[in-house]
Design a protein around this motif. Structure first.
Motif, PDB file in Angstrom:
ATOM      1  N   LEU A  54      10.805 -24.862  14.399  1.00 18.09           N
ATOM      2  CA  LEU A  54       9.803 -25.800  13.876  1.00 18.09           C
ATOM      3  C   LEU A  54      10.018 -26.017  12.378  1.00 18.09           C
ATOM      4  O   LEU A  54       9.991 -27.144  11.892  1.00 18.09           O
ATOM      5  CB  LEU A  54       8.382 -25.277  14.111  1.00 18.09           C
ATOM      6  N   ARG A  55      10.249 -24.894  11.670  1.00 13.93           N
ATOM      7  CA  ARG A  55      10.482 -25.002  10.227  1.00 13.93           C
ATOM      8  C   ARG A  55      11.753 -25.805   9.953  1.00 13.93           C
ATOM      9  O   ARG A  55      11.779 -26.655   9.072  1.00 13.93           O
ATOM     10  CB  ARG A  55      10.584 -23.612   9.596  1.00 13.93           C
ATOM     11  N   ASP A  56      12.808 -25.528  10.735  1.00  9.72           N
ATOM     12  CA  ASP A  56      14.066 -26.260  10.538  1.00  9.72           C
ATOM     13  C   ASP A  56      13.846 -27.764  10.709  1.00  9.72           C
ATOM     14  O   ASP A  56      14.304 -28.562   9.908  1.00  9.72           O
ATOM     15  CB  ASP A  56      15.118 -25.810  11.563  1.00  9.72           C
ATOM     16  N   ARG A  57      13.153 -28.113  11.774  1.00 11.94           N
ATOM     17  CA  ARG A  57      13.004 -29.549  12.073  1.00 11.94           C
ATOM     18  C   ARG A  57      12.034 -30.241  11.139  1.00 11.94           C
ATOM     19  O   ARG A  57      12.188 -31.426  10.833  1.00 11.94           O
ATOM     20  CB  ARG A  57      12.589 -29.750  13.539  1.00 11.94           C
ATOM     21  N   LEU A  58      11.029 -29.509  10.670  1.00  8.69           N
ATOM     22  CA  LEU A  58      10.063 -30.110   9.753  1.00  8.69           C
ATOM     23  C   LEU A  58      10.541 -30.034   8.305  1.00  8.69           C
ATOM     24  O   LEU A  58      10.005 -30.720   7.434  1.00  8.69           O
ATOM     25  CB  LEU A  58       8.691 -29.436   9.894  1.00  8.69           C
ATOM     26  N   GLY A  59      11.533 -29.182   8.065  1.00  5.96           N
ATOM     27  CA  GLY A  59      12.121 -29.104   6.732  1.00  5.96           C
ATOM     28  C   GLY A  59      11.259 -28.403   5.704  1.00  5.96           C
ATOM     29  O   GLY A  59      11.445 -28.583   4.504  1.00  5.96           O
ATOM     30  N   ARG A  60      10.297 -27.594   6.174  1.00  3.85           N
ATOM     31  CA  ARG A  60       9.443 -26.852   5.237  1.00  3.85           C
ATOM     32  C   ARG A  60       8.847 -25.631   5.944  1.00  3.85           C
ATOM     33  O   ARG A  60       8.615 -25.666   7.150  1.00  3.85           O
ATOM     34  CB  ARG A  60       8.326 -27.751   4.703  1.00  3.85           C
ATOM     35  N   ILE A  95      -3.525 -30.237  15.624  1.00  8.20           N
ATOM     36  CA  ILE A  95      -2.281 -30.711  16.245  1.00  8.20           C
ATOM     37  C   ILE A  95      -2.282 -32.237  16.319  1.00  8.20           C
ATOM     38  O   ILE A  95      -1.283 -32.887  16.012  1.00  8.20           O
ATOM     39  CB  ILE A  95      -2.101 -30.072  17.648  1.00  8.20           C
ATOM     40  N   GLY A  96      -3.433 -32.804  16.679  1.00 11.07           N
ATOM     41  CA  GLY A  96      -3.547 -34.257  16.742  1.00 11.07           C
ATOM     42  C   GLY A  96      -3.312 -34.893  15.381  1.00 11.07           C
ATOM     43  O   GLY A  96      -2.636 -35.926  15.253  1.00 11.07           O
ATOM     44  N   GLN A  97      -3.845 -34.265  14.350  1.00 13.80           N
ATOM     45  CA  GLN A  97      -3.704 -34.752  12.977  1.00 13.80           C
ATOM     46  C   GLN A  97      -2.229 -34.703  12.544  1.00 13.80           C
ATOM     47  O   GLN A  97      -1.723 -35.654  11.923  1.00 13.80           O
ATOM     48  CB  GLN A  97      -4.543 -33.819  12.100  1.00 13.80           C
ATOM     49  N   GLY A 156       7.366 -39.220  13.087  1.00 14.93           N
ATOM     50  CA  GLY A 156       8.621 -38.543  12.739  1.00 14.93           C
ATOM     51  C   GLY A 156       8.754 -37.232  13.491  1.00 14.93           C
ATOM     52  O   GLY A 156       8.373 -37.127  14.653  1.00 14.93           O
ATOM     53  N   ALA A 157       9.301 -36.219  12.800  1.00 15.11           N
ATOM     54  CA  ALA A 157       9.503 -34.918  13.438  1.00 15.11           C
ATOM     55  C   ALA A 157       8.156 -34.314  13.854  1.00 15.11           C
ATOM     56  O   ALA A 157       8.049 -33.668  14.899  1.00 15.11           O
ATOM     57  CB  ALA A 157      10.234 -33.970  12.493  1.00 15.11           C
ATOM     58  N   TYR A 158       7.113 -34.534  13.054  1.00 17.19           N
ATOM     59  CA  TYR A 158       5.779 -34.027  13.414  1.00 17.19           C
ATOM     60  C   TYR A 158       5.312 -34.650  14.723  1.00 17.19           C
ATOM     61  O   TYR A 158       4.775 -33.983  15.598  1.00 17.19           O
ATOM     62  CB  TYR A 158       4.758 -34.339  12.307  1.00 17.19           C
ATOM     63  N   GLY A 159       5.513 -35.960  14.828  1.00 16.49           N
ATOM     64  CA  GLY A 159       5.099 -36.669  16.034  1.00 16.49           C
ATOM     65  C   GLY A 159       5.790 -36.108  17.274  1.00 16.49           C
ATOM     66  O   GLY A 159       5.163 -35.887  18.311  1.00 16.49           O
ATOM     67  N   GLU A 160       7.103 -35.836  17.127  1.00 10.74           N
ATOM     68  CA  GLU A 160       7.859 -35.330  18.278  1.00 10.74           C
ATOM     69  C   GLU A 160       7.434 -33.920  18.656  1.00 10.74           C
ATOM     70  O   GLU A 160       7.219 -33.597  19.819  1.00 10.74           O
ATOM     71  CB  GLU A 160       9.363 -35.326  17.947  1.00 10.74           C
ATOM     72  N   ILE A 161       7.339 -33.063  17.650  1.00  4.15           N
ATOM     73  CA  ILE A 161       7.042 -31.649  17.921  1.00  4.15           C
ATOM     74  C   ILE A 161       5.614 -31.482  18.456  1.00  4.15           C
ATOM     75  O   ILE A 161       5.389 -30.785  19.449  1.00  4.15           O
ATOM     76  CB  ILE A 161       7.248 -30.808  16.649  1.00  4.15           C
ATOM     77  N   PHE A 162       4.670 -32.127  17.808  1.00  2.00           N
ATOM     78  CA  PHE A 162       3.273 -31.886  18.187  1.00  2.00           C
ATOM     79  C   PHE A 162       2.818 -32.731  19.373  1.00  2.00           C
ATOM     80  O   PHE A 162       1.694 -32.607  19.842  1.00  2.00           O
ATOM     81  CB  PHE A 162       2.360 -32.031  16.965  1.00  2.00           C
TER      82      PHE A 162
END
Lengths: 154, 84
Positions: free
Chosen positions: B10-16, B34-36, B42-48
């Protein structure tokens, strides 16, 4: 009170030394169950990179150790888990469980390893000779192995 | 402020490794948070969008997606663990 030692560290560990510490001042110990996990090579694997959640990892390890002491009547136990980059063939985890009798010591060791694999926040990334780096996927049989023990705190 | 932590892929994909976020009026549970995060895209949309792939801890204890959250909580998102 059982003697419980829980540590997360980058450096290696000395199982003989840890065993001596676990026995010190205890005369009711009839046996120690011991497990040393090793970074398994093969299929081009060069190393594992171990990450953890400082604070939560130690508290979950402590809960698992306390639960093992209560459930199996241990006189003490030691759990040391390494983090950082560990090459194939290097030790990664040590579990020692001291009890009056063999069966409790060995079962407690198995219990602790099952719970460590599925209940303590560690993540492994594999590093291969061709430069690939991949996060290890959780395995269903690890979850099944833990499930057979029931809830952690009973 | 909520303290949010990301681990492993998750950290890798979100970059932080994490961030701090104000607790918004409508965010009362992990699910709301999670909805927020998902709404960022982007990556947040995909992961969450796939919370079933994620594990959550609230104040360093494993939590379910319907767990309540409050100001100053530490919320960690990470993949299923693979230690031992």
């Amino acid at each position: 009170m059982p003697c419980v030692t829980v540590r997360v560290q980058a450096e290696t560990f000395d199982a003989t030394h840890e065993t001596a510490l676990l026995l010190r001042g205890r005369d009711g110990v009839g046996g120690i169950g011991a497990f040393t996990g090793i970074v398994r090579g093969g299929d081009g694997l060069v190393a594992l990179e171990l990450e953890h959640y400082p604070g939560m990892t130690e508290s979950m390890m402590r809960r698992i150790a306390d639960s093992a002491c209560a459930r199996f009547g241990l006189t003490g136990c030691t759990v040391i888990h390494r983090v950082g980059r560990l090459e194939a063939g290097m030790p990664i985890v040590l579990v020692l469980c001291a009890a009056a009798h063999r069966k409790a010591a060995l079962e407690a060791t198995d219990f602790m390893m099952d719970w460590l694999k599925t209940g303590a926040p560690f993540w492994k990334r594999e590093e291969f000779a061709d430069g690939r780096r991949e996060w290890v996927q959780p395995r269903a049989h690890d979850d099944a192995a833990t499930a057979r023990w029931g809830a952690l705190d009973q | 402020m909520l303290r949010i932590l990301y681990f492993a892929w998750l950290r890798d994909r979100l970059g932080r490794p994490g961030e701090t976020l104000p607790l918004q009026g409508q965010a009362h549970s992990v699910q709301d948070l999670i909805g927020q995060l998902r709404a960022r895209g982007g990556a947040y949309g995909e992961i969450f969008a796939k919370p079933e792939l994620i594990r959550v801890a609230v104040n360093q204890s494993f939590a379910t997606i319907d767990a309540p959250i409050a100001a100053n909580d530490e919320i960690a998102f990470f993949p299923p663990v693979t230690g031992g």
